[in-house]
Design a protein around this motif. Sequence first.
Motif, short mmCIF file in Angstrom:
data_model
loop_
_atom_site.label_atom_id
_atom_site.label_comp_id
_atom_site.label_asym_id
_atom_site.label_seq_id
_atom_site.Cartn_x
_atom_site.Cartn_y
_atom_site.Cartn_z
N GLU A 18 50.40 38.72 38.28
CA GLU A 18 50.11 38.03 37.02
C GLU A 18 49.47 36.67 37.30
N VAL A 19 49.96 35.96 38.31
CA VAL A 19 49.41 34.66 38.68
C VAL A 19 47.95 34.81 39.10
N LEU A 20 47.65 35.81 39.93
CA LEU A 20 46.27 36.04 40.37
C LEU A 20 45.37 36.33 39.17
N ARG A 21 45.85 37.19 38.28
CA ARG A 21 45.06 37.54 37.10
C ARG A 21 44.76 36.29 36.27
N GLU A 22 45.79 35.50 36.00
CA GLU A 22 45.59 34.30 35.18
C GLU A 22 44.69 33.28 35.89
N ARG A 23 44.85 33.15 37.19
CA ARG A 23 44.08 32.17 37.96
C ARG A 23 42.59 32.50 37.97
N HIS A 24 42.25 33.80 38.02
CA HIS A 24 40.86 34.19 38.26
C HIS A 24 40.21 34.98 37.12
N ILE A 25 40.94 35.26 36.04
CA ILE A 25 40.44 36.15 34.99
C ILE A 25 39.09 35.71 34.42
N ASN A 26 38.86 34.42 34.35
CA ASN A 26 37.62 33.93 33.74
C ASN A 26 36.47 33.80 34.73
N GLU A 27 36.71 34.07 36.00
CA GLU A 27 35.63 33.92 36.98
C GLU A 27 35.24 35.24 37.65
N VAL A 28 36.06 36.27 37.53
CA VAL A 28 35.72 37.54 38.18
C VAL A 28 35.36 38.60 37.15
N ASP A 29 34.51 39.54 37.58
CA ASP A 29 34.07 40.63 36.71
C ASP A 29 34.94 41.87 36.87
N MET A 30 35.66 41.95 38.00
CA MET A 30 36.52 43.11 38.23
C MET A 30 37.63 42.68 39.18
N MET A 31 38.83 43.24 38.96
CA MET A 31 39.97 43.02 39.85
C MET A 31 40.41 44.39 40.37
N ILE A 32 40.50 44.48 41.69
CA ILE A 32 40.84 45.74 42.36
C ILE A 32 42.17 45.59 43.07
N HIS A 33 43.03 46.60 42.92
CA HIS A 33 44.27 46.69 43.71
C HIS A 33 44.17 47.96 44.54
#
Length: 172
Positions: A18-33
């Motif tokens: 959740e911290v990673l998502r909130e920290r980077h949500i506005n700067e990345v186009d995709m988040m991969i796990h």
Amino acid sequence: MSKVLIVSDSHGLTKELEVLRERHINEVDMMIHCGDSQLTPDDKSISGYLTVMGNCDFSGGYPLETISEVSGRKFFITHGHRYSVKTSLMNLKYRAQEVNADVVCFGHSHILSAEVIDDTLFLNPGSIRLPREPMEKTYVILDLLEEKIKLSVFEMNGKEMAELAREFTLPK
């Protein structure tokens, strides 16, 4: 220009995702796990991440592998256990060729690594739960530029490990 965040092997952590998502949500186009989240697909912590199944993901509901495209680059995402990545990248390289991948994201070994093999970037972001090398809990952000891919490595606390930054030239 697009940015992609890649994380793997969180093994049950929720707040950190959740911290990673909130920290980077506005700067990345995709988040991969890249698997071994050990969370069910409906867990709010993993929401927003393109996720694959790892060898410790017993609840099911995730694909074993997936393909996605960002800025004209084809990403192949898998955990890596079915391709014996702890021993060699050979099996994964063959699969990447089959699907014509530009970037391969995987986990499983908990070892941060990035290398280009036959014009394909193979990337393991390490682990944010049980890292093996380096010992820091790491995740990666890729900057997809026209002819280059810039790799930035971050510790879980958000501190960039500038000494590990790399640039890869890949044909588009």
